[in-house]
Design an enzyme around this catalytic site. Structure first.
Site, PDB file in Angstrom:
ATOM      1  N   PHE A 155     -18.374  42.690 -34.856  1.00  0.00           N
ATOM      2  CA  PHE A 155     -17.746  42.366 -36.126  1.00  0.00           C
ATOM      3  C   PHE A 155     -17.129  43.641 -36.681  1.00  0.00           C
ATOM      4  O   PHE A 155     -17.730  44.714 -36.657  1.00  0.00           O
ATOM      5  CB  PHE A 155     -18.745  41.744 -37.114  1.00  0.00           C
ATOM      6  CG  PHE A 155     -19.764  42.706 -37.649  1.00  0.00           C
ATOM      7  CD1 PHE A 155     -19.562  43.367 -38.853  1.00  0.00           C
ATOM      8  CD2 PHE A 155     -20.930  42.946 -36.959  1.00  0.00           C
ATOM      9  CE1 PHE A 155     -20.508  44.252 -39.336  1.00  0.00           C
ATOM     10  CE2 PHE A 155     -21.881  43.826 -37.442  1.00  0.00           C
ATOM     11  CZ  PHE A 155     -21.670  44.478 -38.642  1.00  0.00           C
ATOM     12  N   HIS A 174      -9.277  60.073 -40.138  1.00  0.00           N
ATOM     13  CA  HIS A 174      -8.374  58.970 -40.484  1.00  0.00           C
ATOM     14  C   HIS A 174      -9.182  57.677 -40.500  1.00  0.00           C
ATOM     15  O   HIS A 174      -9.629  57.196 -39.453  1.00  0.00           O
ATOM     16  CB  HIS A 174      -7.226  58.879 -39.488  1.00  0.00           C
ATOM     17  CG  HIS A 174      -6.267  57.761 -39.773  1.00  0.00           C
ATOM     18  ND1 HIS A 174      -5.567  57.650 -40.961  1.00  0.00           N
ATOM     19  CD2 HIS A 174      -5.885  56.694 -39.022  1.00  0.00           C
ATOM     20  CE1 HIS A 174      -4.804  56.567 -40.936  1.00  0.00           C
ATOM     21  NE2 HIS A 174      -4.989  55.972 -39.764  1.00  0.00           N
ATOM     22  N   LEU A 176      -9.431  53.719 -41.142  1.00  0.00           N
ATOM     23  CA  LEU A 176      -8.599  52.516 -41.172  1.00  0.00           C
ATOM     24  C   LEU A 176      -9.098  51.548 -42.230  1.00  0.00           C
ATOM     25  O   LEU A 176     -10.305  51.486 -42.521  1.00  0.00           O
ATOM     26  CB  LEU A 176      -8.607  51.835 -39.800  1.00  0.00           C
ATOM     27  CG  LEU A 176      -8.110  52.658 -38.613  1.00  0.00           C
ATOM     28  CD1 LEU A 176      -8.237  51.846 -37.330  1.00  0.00           C
ATOM     29  CD2 LEU A 176      -6.681  53.106 -38.812  1.00  0.00           C
ATOM     30  N   TRP A 184      -6.973  47.072 -34.564  1.00  0.00           N
ATOM     31  CA  TRP A 184      -7.351  48.123 -33.618  1.00  0.00           C
ATOM     32  C   TRP A 184      -8.356  47.611 -32.599  1.00  0.00           C
ATOM     33  O   TRP A 184      -8.231  47.890 -31.404  1.00  0.00           O
ATOM     34  CB  TRP A 184      -7.935  49.304 -34.386  1.00  0.00           C
ATOM     35  CG  TRP A 184      -8.197  50.514 -33.552  1.00  0.00           C
ATOM     36  CD1 TRP A 184      -7.342  51.544 -33.297  1.00  0.00           C
ATOM     37  CD2 TRP A 184      -9.417  50.828 -32.845  1.00  0.00           C
ATOM     38  NE1 TRP A 184      -7.935  52.473 -32.485  1.00  0.00           N
ATOM     39  CE2 TRP A 184      -9.208  52.068 -32.190  1.00  0.00           C
ATOM     40  CE3 TRP A 184     -10.637  50.193 -32.710  1.00  0.00           C
ATOM     41  CZ2 TRP A 184     -10.201  52.668 -31.413  1.00  0.00           C
ATOM     42  CZ3 TRP A 184     -11.614  50.783 -31.929  1.00  0.00           C
ATOM     43  CH2 TRP A 184     -11.406  52.008 -31.291  1.00  0.00           C
ATOM     44  N   ASP A 263     -25.769  42.497 -39.384  1.00  0.00           N
ATOM     45  CA  ASP A 263     -24.636  41.600 -39.216  1.00  0.00           C
ATOM     46  C   ASP A 263     -24.504  40.755 -40.482  1.00  0.00           C
ATOM     47  O   ASP A 263     -25.502  40.222 -40.977  1.00  0.00           O
ATOM     48  CB  ASP A 263     -24.862  40.708 -37.996  1.00  0.00           C
ATOM     49  CG  ASP A 263     -23.623  39.931 -37.611  1.00  0.00           C
ATOM     50  OD1 ASP A 263     -22.590  40.107 -38.286  1.00  0.00           O
ATOM     51  OD2 ASP A 263     -23.678  39.165 -36.644  1.00  0.00           O
TER      52      ASP A 263
END
Length: 543
Positions: A155, A174, A176, A184, A263
């Site tokens: 996930f 960096h 995201l 990605w 999760d």
């Protein structure tokens, strides 16, 4: 022979990584793994049944480079000093769950430090994505079992840091956002899905669910390669494969959703299990008593479960979470998986081998076939009354009945003993030792180059102290991928050509201005002043 196969498998991994890492750059790879240990079942058991016996092994792969703060070190240092001059740039943790009918690779965590961009020889193409794809492909190939499905699950949830505390503080990392992270991961997992070794014996499919997004909104996260797939055979699809990978598809919805650590849907499952009558929160993996039917009160189907996931805290308030599955379905299922499927559908027909032995003894004591049929139809109570026990009592060791679990004892022994030598890390730790070094990594500091180098050295020394490996563990790898450098140079050369054309257009104006006999700046000023003076005399002459 086991060590030879394990070393050969590791060398195969190193050679694969060399091909995807940047050419001419020096890297260091460390691979840890654990022995398979019994863990909680991924799927809850149906009512009046026990959960599947599940084993789990952990894998942790790290990538390090020479620390930017130690570039002035001498080249004739010892192995321990060389290891102390490295700093982590990437790490990924994968949990491998094994049952008698399914193998699941769950990507637990993946994180980078951002120090790769500070190196003088940094290329424009980051090696993190091809390294992740290569490692997952290698791990999936080594954990494939003939005739048994394999699933790669994860996930995607955007966070500043997962494995390297403080790495977001130095500014070079960096991070995201939610949408970029889901894209990605889809691009990263696409090479794993299209692995050429699985084309013949496995059928591959990828499934993506983003709670709150419909079919058309979810397709924007698919990799560009899916456009070349046939229309009737798309590799990437919107939805979930839970009905295909669950041990019993006809069970209640709570028995179809896997329960992974940390999760979002696992936490939602724990909340919904409180609605089941006669259930204990501390034993969520076990089915309720015979009075309950294992159904939730508020959620009745899987579609309702995913619809309500969009309103969860992890998926709402401007946040987005993506669930991705890669399913490798064998074209010819194994005989064992078929037997387990029949056992799951009809658990009441399971029997014990000792009962068959007793029946054979009774059958052999009869004189005719008619008497045998009568005894076989007789009830066990009548048989026990006719036979009288006599003689000394000889104790024997208790035997576990095969009907006490959905998976037979033979299958459980096969899972625990048949641990393949391929796919193991350079250092294999016990579960407690692995948890110790894993917790240590989460307490270190990677806020700058100096502290990150010190934290890397401390973590590697702790692993060496626990496992007592060779003097210098890890593998020095020199990247051989020359495509990263020419690709970046080609793009830059194209930009230079376009900029050159633009400069030429500007040079036309400068050439016109350069026709004056004086200097460029002076001539420009003289021309402007002369034009202004010419306009004024025209007005004066007319008047």
């Amino acid at each position: 022979m086991a060590e030879d196969r394990s070393a050969k498998s590791r060398n195969d991994l190193y050679s694969r990584l060399e091909k995807v890492l940047g050419g001419g750059l020096q890297y260091r790879i460390h691979h840890l793994s654990t022995r398979p240990t019994k863990s909680d079942a991924l799927f809850a058991a149906p009512p009046a049944q026990r959960p599947q016996r599940t084993h789990c092994e952990s894998h942790l792969l790290t990538l390090s480079i020479t620390s930017p703060s130690s570039s002035s070190s001498t080249s004739n240092s010892t192995s321990s000093q060389t290891q102390g001059r490295h700093v982590f740039v990437f790490a990924i943790e994968v949990l491998v769950y094994t049952t008698a009918t399914l193998t699941t690779l769950f990507v637990s965590k993946a994180d980078s430090t951002g120090f790769l961009s500070r190196t003088p020889s940094h290329t424009r193409q980051s090696p993190i994505r091809p390294l992740t794809s290569t490692f997952l492909t290698w791990l999936a190939e080594t954990r494939q079992r003939p005739g048994i499905p394999l699933v790669v699950s994860l996930f995607a949830r955007a966070q500043d840091q997962y494995l390297f505390p403080g790495s977001v503080d130095h500014g070079a990392k960096h991070v995201l956002d939610d949408r970029q992270l889901v894209k990605w991961w889809c691009k990263t997992l696409d090479p794993v899905l299209r692995c050429p070794t699985t084309d013949d014996s496995y059928t591959t499919r990828a499934h993506v669910i983003v709670p709150g997004f419909d079919y058309h909104e979810t397709t924007q996260f698919f990799p560009p390669t899916c456009r070349s797939d046939p229309v009737d055979n798309r590799k990437w699809r919107h939805g979930h494969p839970l009905l295909d990978i669950a041990p019993n598809p006809s069970a209640p919805p709570r028995c179809l959703v896997p329960h992974f650590p940390d999760d979002p849907k696992a936490r939602y499952l724990d909340e919904l299990d409180a609605e089941i009558p006669d259930s204990q929160p501390s034993q969520t993996f076990f089915s309720p008593s015979k009075k309950g039917n294992g159904m939730w009160k508020s959620i009745r189907t899987l579609d309702q479960f995913w619809d309500t996931m969009a309103f969860r805290q992890e998926c709402s308030s401007g946040r987005m979470v993506g669930f991705i599955w890669l399913v490798f379905t064998p074209t010819q299922p194994s005989i064992q998986s078929l037997e387990d499927t029949v056992t799951h559908l009809t658990p009441a027909t399971s029997f014990n081998a000792d009962d068959l032995l007793g029946a054979d003894l009774i059958f052999s004591s009869q004189e005719s076939l008619g008497q045998t049929e009568e005894v076989s139809r007789a009830s066990p109570r009548k048989t026990s009354r006719r036979k009288k026990l006599s003689g000394p009592i000889v104790p024997r060791q208790p035997q576990i009945k095969s009907s006490s679990s959905n998976v037979s004892s033979r299958s459980d022994k096969t899972i625990s003993k048949e641990w393949p030598e391929e796919g193991r890390g350079q250092i294999v730790l016990e579960h407690t030792s692995y948890s110790r070094v894993h917790d240590l990594l989460l307490r270190l500091d990677f806020s700058n180059a100096d502290t990150a180098t010190s934290s890397t050295r401390k973590w590697l020394a702790e692993v060496a102290a626990i496992s007592n490996p060779t003097a210098d563990w890890g593998k020095e790898v020199t990247g051989s991928n020359q495509l990263a450098h020419p690709a970046s140079f080609t793009k830059s050369s194209q930009v230079n050509d376009i900029s050159g054309m633009l400069v030429r257009k500007k040079r036309k104006n400068t050439e016109d201005r350069a026709q004056a006999p004086a200097a460029v700046e002076a001539s420009a000023v003289n021309i402007l002043s002369a034009s202004m003076i010419r306009k004024k005399p025209k007005v004066n002459n007319n008047t």
